[in-house]
Design a protein around this motif. Structure first.
Motif, PDB file in Angstrom:
ATOM      1  N   LYS A 133       0.602  -0.730  -0.012  1.00  0.00           N
ATOM      2  CA  LYS A 133      -0.134  -0.108   0.426  1.00  0.00           C
ATOM      3  C   LYS A 133       0.479   1.483  -0.495  1.00  0.00           C
ATOM      4  O   LYS A 133       0.996   2.430  -0.753  1.00  0.00           O
ATOM      5  CB  LYS A 133      -0.623   0.137   1.308  1.00  0.00           C
ATOM      6  CG  LYS A 133      -1.578   0.722   1.441  1.00  0.00           C
ATOM      7  CD  LYS A 133      -2.993   1.084   2.189  1.00  0.00           C
ATOM      8  CE  LYS A 133      -4.020   1.986   2.355  1.00  0.00           C
ATOM      9  NZ  LYS A 133      -3.238   3.315   2.423  1.00  0.00           N
ATOM     10  N   HIS A 134       1.768   1.334   0.777  1.00  0.00           N
ATOM     11  CA  HIS A 134       2.722   2.238   0.283  1.00  0.00           C
ATOM     12  C   HIS A 134       3.451   2.433  -0.467  1.00  0.00           C
ATOM     13  O   HIS A 134       3.326   3.779  -1.129  1.00  0.00           O
ATOM     14  CB  HIS A 134       4.165   2.223   2.144  1.00  0.00           C
ATOM     15  CG  HIS A 134       4.712   3.315   2.476  1.00  0.00           C
ATOM     16  ND1 HIS A 134       4.782   4.646   2.951  1.00  0.00           N
ATOM     17  CD2 HIS A 134       6.385   3.188   0.923  1.00  0.00           C
ATOM     18  CE1 HIS A 134       6.260   5.053   2.281  1.00  0.00           C
ATOM     19  NE2 HIS A 134       6.852   4.418   1.476  1.00  0.00           N
ATOM     20  N   ILE A 135       3.813   2.158  -1.129  1.00  0.00           N
ATOM     21  CA  ILE A 135       4.443   1.803  -2.700  1.00  0.00           C
ATOM     22  C   ILE A 135       3.667   2.036  -3.906  1.00  0.00           C
ATOM     23  O   ILE A 135       3.233   3.502  -4.667  1.00  0.00           O
ATOM     24  CB  ILE A 135       5.270   0.398  -2.860  1.00  0.00           C
ATOM     25  CG1 ILE A 135       6.370  -0.107  -2.073  1.00  0.00           C
ATOM     26  CG2 ILE A 135       5.994   1.225  -4.521  1.00  0.00           C
ATOM     27  CD1 ILE A 135       7.513  -1.208  -2.437  1.00  0.00           C
TER      28      ILE A 135
ATOM     29  N   ASP B 269      -1.841  -3.607  -8.240  1.00  0.00           N
ATOM     30  CA  ASP B 269      -2.678  -3.908  -6.701  1.00  0.00           C
ATOM     31  C   ASP B 269      -2.723  -5.615  -7.142  1.00  0.00           C
ATOM     32  O   ASP B 269      -2.801  -6.428  -6.307  1.00  0.00           O
ATOM     33  CB  ASP B 269      -3.457  -3.411  -6.387  1.00  0.00           C
ATOM     34  CG  ASP B 269      -3.387  -3.475  -4.321  1.00  0.00           C
ATOM     35  OD1 ASP B 269      -2.108  -4.713  -4.054  1.00  0.00           O
ATOM     36  OD2 ASP B 269      -4.223  -2.990  -3.657  1.00  0.00           O
ATOM     37  N   SER B 270      -3.137  -6.272  -7.681  1.00  0.00           N
ATOM     38  CA  SER B 270      -3.565  -7.349  -8.745  1.00  0.00           C
ATOM     39  C   SER B 270      -2.479  -8.375  -9.412  1.00  0.00           C
ATOM     40  O   SER B 270      -2.696  -9.503  -8.959  1.00  0.00           O
ATOM     41  CB  SER B 270      -4.881  -6.868  -9.705  1.00  0.00           C
ATOM     42  OG  SER B 270      -4.132  -7.360 -11.136  1.00  0.00           O
ATOM     43  N   LEU B 271      -0.960  -7.417  -8.888  1.00  0.00           N
ATOM     44  CA  LEU B 271       0.304  -8.441  -9.569  1.00  0.00           C
ATOM     45  C   LEU B 271       0.262  -9.370  -8.014  1.00  0.00           C
ATOM     46  O   LEU B 271       0.688  -8.623  -7.136  1.00  0.00           O
ATOM     47  CB  LEU B 271       0.730  -7.847  -9.812  1.00  0.00           C
ATOM     48  CG  LEU B 271       0.607  -7.207 -11.476  1.00  0.00           C
ATOM     49  CD1 LEU B 271       1.657  -5.666 -11.547  1.00  0.00           C
ATOM     50  CD2 LEU B 271      -0.019  -7.749 -12.549  1.00  0.00           C
TER      51      LEU B 271
ATOM     52  N   ALA C  44      14.077  11.104 -12.740  1.00  0.00           N
ATOM     53  CA  ALA C  44      13.753   9.413 -13.516  1.00  0.00           C
ATOM     54  C   ALA C  44      14.215   8.107 -11.912  1.00  0.00           C
ATOM     55  O   ALA C  44      14.916   7.464 -12.049  1.00  0.00           O
ATOM     56  CB  ALA C  44      15.327   9.947 -13.712  1.00  0.00           C
ATOM     57  N   ARG C  45      15.443   9.318 -10.590  1.00  0.00           N
ATOM     58  CA  ARG C  45      15.258   7.986  -9.817  1.00  0.00           C
ATOM     59  C   ARG C  45      13.713   8.087  -8.381  1.00  0.00           C
ATOM     60  O   ARG C  45      14.619   7.618  -7.501  1.00  0.00           O
ATOM     61  CB  ARG C  45      16.771   8.827  -9.415  1.00  0.00           C
ATOM     62  CG  ARG C  45      17.578   8.521 -10.303  1.00  0.00           C
ATOM     63  CD  ARG C  45      19.693   8.621 -10.207  1.00  0.00           C
ATOM     64  NE  ARG C  45      19.096   6.955  -9.687  1.00  0.00           N
ATOM     65  CZ  ARG C  45      19.896   6.586  -8.790  1.00  0.00           C
ATOM     66  NH1 ARG C  45      21.080   7.641  -8.925  1.00  0.00           N
ATOM     67  NH2 ARG C  45      20.576   5.479  -7.830  1.00  0.00           N
ATOM     68  N   LYS C  46      13.033   9.002  -8.112  1.00  0.00           N
ATOM     69  CA  LYS C  46      12.584   9.450  -7.304  1.00  0.00           C
ATOM     70  C   LYS C  46      11.603   8.628  -6.654  1.00  0.00           C
ATOM     71  O   LYS C  46      11.516   8.235  -5.072  1.00  0.00           O
ATOM     72  CB  LYS C  46      11.573  10.824  -7.711  1.00  0.00           C
ATOM     73  CG  LYS C  46      12.677  11.785  -7.562  1.00  0.00           C
ATOM     74  CD  LYS C  46      11.032  12.911  -7.406  1.00  0.00           C
ATOM     75  CE  LYS C  46      11.647  14.887  -7.842  1.00  0.00           C
ATOM     76  NZ  LYS C  46      12.940  14.615  -6.845  1.00  0.00           N
ATOM     77  N   ASN C  47      10.916   7.337  -7.614  1.00  0.00           N
ATOM     78  CA  ASN C  47      10.930   6.140  -7.157  1.00  0.00           C
ATOM     79  C   ASN C  47      11.500   5.205  -6.495  1.00  0.00           C
ATOM     80  O   ASN C  47      11.059   4.334  -6.293  1.00  0.00           O
ATOM     81  CB  ASN C  47       9.451   5.413  -7.857  1.00  0.00           C
ATOM     82  CG  ASN C  47       8.223   6.095  -8.626  1.00  0.00           C
ATOM     83  OD1 ASN C  47       8.500   7.159  -7.622  1.00  0.00           O
ATOM     84  ND2 ASN C  47       8.103   5.851  -9.615  1.00  0.00           N
TER      85      ASN C  47
ATOM     86  N   GLU D 237      12.554   3.351   1.305  1.00  0.00           N
ATOM     87  CA  GLU D 237      11.567   3.577   2.317  1.00  0.00           C
ATOM     88  C   GLU D 237      10.997   1.790   3.201  1.00  0.00           C
ATOM     89  O   GLU D 237      10.654   1.923   3.967  1.00  0.00           O
ATOM     90  CB  GLU D 237      10.717   4.297   2.418  1.00  0.00           C
ATOM     91  CG  GLU D 237      10.774   6.427   1.964  1.00  0.00           C
ATOM     92  CD  GLU D 237       9.851   7.138   1.619  1.00  0.00           C
ATOM     93  OE1 GLU D 237      10.135   8.283   1.844  1.00  0.00           O
ATOM     94  OE2 GLU D 237       8.503   6.224   0.471  1.00  0.00           O
ATOM     95  N   ALA D 238       9.871   1.549   2.095  1.00  0.00           N
ATOM     96  CA  ALA D 238       9.129   0.305   2.245  1.00  0.00           C
ATOM     97  C   ALA D 238       9.814  -0.798   2.915  1.00  0.00           C
ATOM     98  O   ALA D 238       9.600  -1.623   3.511  1.00  0.00           O
ATOM     99  CB  ALA D 238       7.901  -0.446   0.712  1.00  0.00           C
TER     100      ALA D 238
END
Length: 410
Positions: free
Chosen positions: A82-84, A107-109, A178-181, A187-188
């Motif tokens: 959920k966080h991601i 989320d279904s993956l 380009a690197r923020k994610n 974090e997770a």
């Protein structure tokens, strides 16, 4: 199992690396610059080189953790998933009409597939193959092979999105879009993965909270834990002075560090991070690119209370002495190979100075940087070489590609 990095050159015990297979396959001449690459890598060879790099570390007794494994195991945990998804599926990027449909599809993956797309990206075509076609202006204006989630080929450089400083971790807010994610994924992992969760903010501290740190950005390639309570930080195009102050304040409040030396670096891609031009190879010994020169530096120490910092300015000619004094030395020894300006620039481009110390006086380096490697060897530094013909074209060397999780002090 404890996590701490007490120096740059003490014996390395555990490290985090990432082999970005799908992300590299999605790197093309038309998108490479937006993804911060200067070239398109030969993927098969790059992956073979990365596997050889992992084997080299393992053969030296270093425990190697793979980011893909940790992320896959993390997204099996509902709170982490959920966080991601809350962070990466944002209506400000996708538009309010598409957001819920895209999020529900992701989320279904299953965990393995979700992990693959969180690091390798997912296209509109791949989303529609899963019967997701929201009636959205933003979605319909995309070409079929445009990315819904951008690939993260730079996640290969695990040093940058998080770095351990003594008894805590800095989850870094990245400068470039380009690197923020990458930060969201880290974090997770640190908050929920079983390897870290039981120790999060109890047995280890968090110096930077990740995306919440922005717009103050800092990247691990600029952070050298030089030991004895000292940290060396480059203020580059990616790491900002205000972020350095925030890290210093948190380290000093916890009593985890006593001194930070900050260097004012050129704000240019050629000097992307401090470790692309200067790294530590042994106690009090550094390898340095000749073209870096001498830089203005600043010694940061605790002030009279936990809200204050004491900052001392040093002129460029005192750069090495300022670093030495932070280590309790009169000066440091700087190892720079003598070569003409063109050869020096080529080796700096090929990450000649970006070496990873695995114990005092023993470093891992790309085999292509023969002049620097021979120079270090002649001066008593053992150089363990790994192939870098393709990986080196990504503009990052062995230090960039490693996030130490446990390392001894000096």
């Amino acid at each position: 199992m404890s996590f701490h990095v007490d120096s740059e050159v003490g014996r390395l015990h555990r490290v985090l690396v990432h082999k970005p297979e799908l992300a590299l396959k999605r790197l093309t001449p038309s998108n490479m610059h937006s993804m911060l690459f200067d070239d398109v890598l030969w993927v098969q060879r790059a992956l073979e080189e990365h596997e050889e790099w992992q084997r080299t570390l393992s053969e030296r007794g270093i425990e190697v953790h793979l980011l893909a494994d940790l992320l896959r195991e993390t997204v099996e945990i509902p709170e982490a998933r959920k966080h991601i998804l809350d962070k990466v599926v944002d209506e400000r990027w996708f538009g309010p009409l598409a957001t819920d449909a895209i999020r529900n599809t992701l989320d279904s993956l299953d965990s393995a597939t979700l992990q693959t797309h969180l690091t390798g990206g997912i296209t509109k075509r791949e989303i529609m193959d899963r019967d997701c076609a929201p009636k959205s202006l933003a979605f319909h204006t995309l070409a079929m092979d445009d990315f819904i989630l951008q690939p993260l080929p730079n996640a290969m450089f695990t040093r940058d999105n998080s770095c351990w400083i003594y008894d805590g971790v800095s989850i870094n807010a990245m400068r470039m879009k380009a690197r923020k994610n990458e930060t969201v994924n880290m974090e997770a992992i640190y908050r929920w993965h079983p390897m870290f969760a039981s120790q999060y903010e109890t047995r280890f501290k968090v110096w930077c909270p990740g995306t919440a740190m922005a717009p103050a950005t800092i990247e691990g390639g600029d952070v050298l834990v030089i030991g004895r309570g000292a940290v060396l930080i480059g203020m580059s195009e990616r790491t900002q002075p205000q972020a350095v102050e925030m890290v210093a304040r948190n380290l000093f409040r916890a009593g985890s560090a006593t001194t930070i030396v900050a260097l004012s670096m050129p704000k240019a891609r050629a000097f992307m991070h401090l470790d692309t031009v200067m790294t530590m190879v042994d106690e009090g010994r550094f390898t340095k690119y000749a073209g870096l020169g001498m830089l203005p530096s600043y010694t940061i120490e605790p002030g009279d209370n936990d809200k204050e910092l004491k900052v001392t300015d040093h002129p460029p000619q005192d750069m090495h002495r300022a670093i030495g004094r932070a280590l309790g030395l009169d000066d440091i020894e700087v190892l720079t190979a003598e070569q003409d300006v063109h050869a020096a620039e080529r080796e700096q481009w090929d990450d000649g100075c970006n070496v990873l110390a695995i114990e005092p006086g023993v470093v891992v380096a790309y085999d292509r940087n023969t002049t620097t490697n021979n120079f270090l060897s002649e001066r008593g530094v053992e150089v363990v070489t790994v192939p870098g013909g393709e990986l080196g074209r990504g503009r990052g060397g062995p230090r960039c590609m490693s996030c130490p999780l446990e390392r001894d002090g000096i």
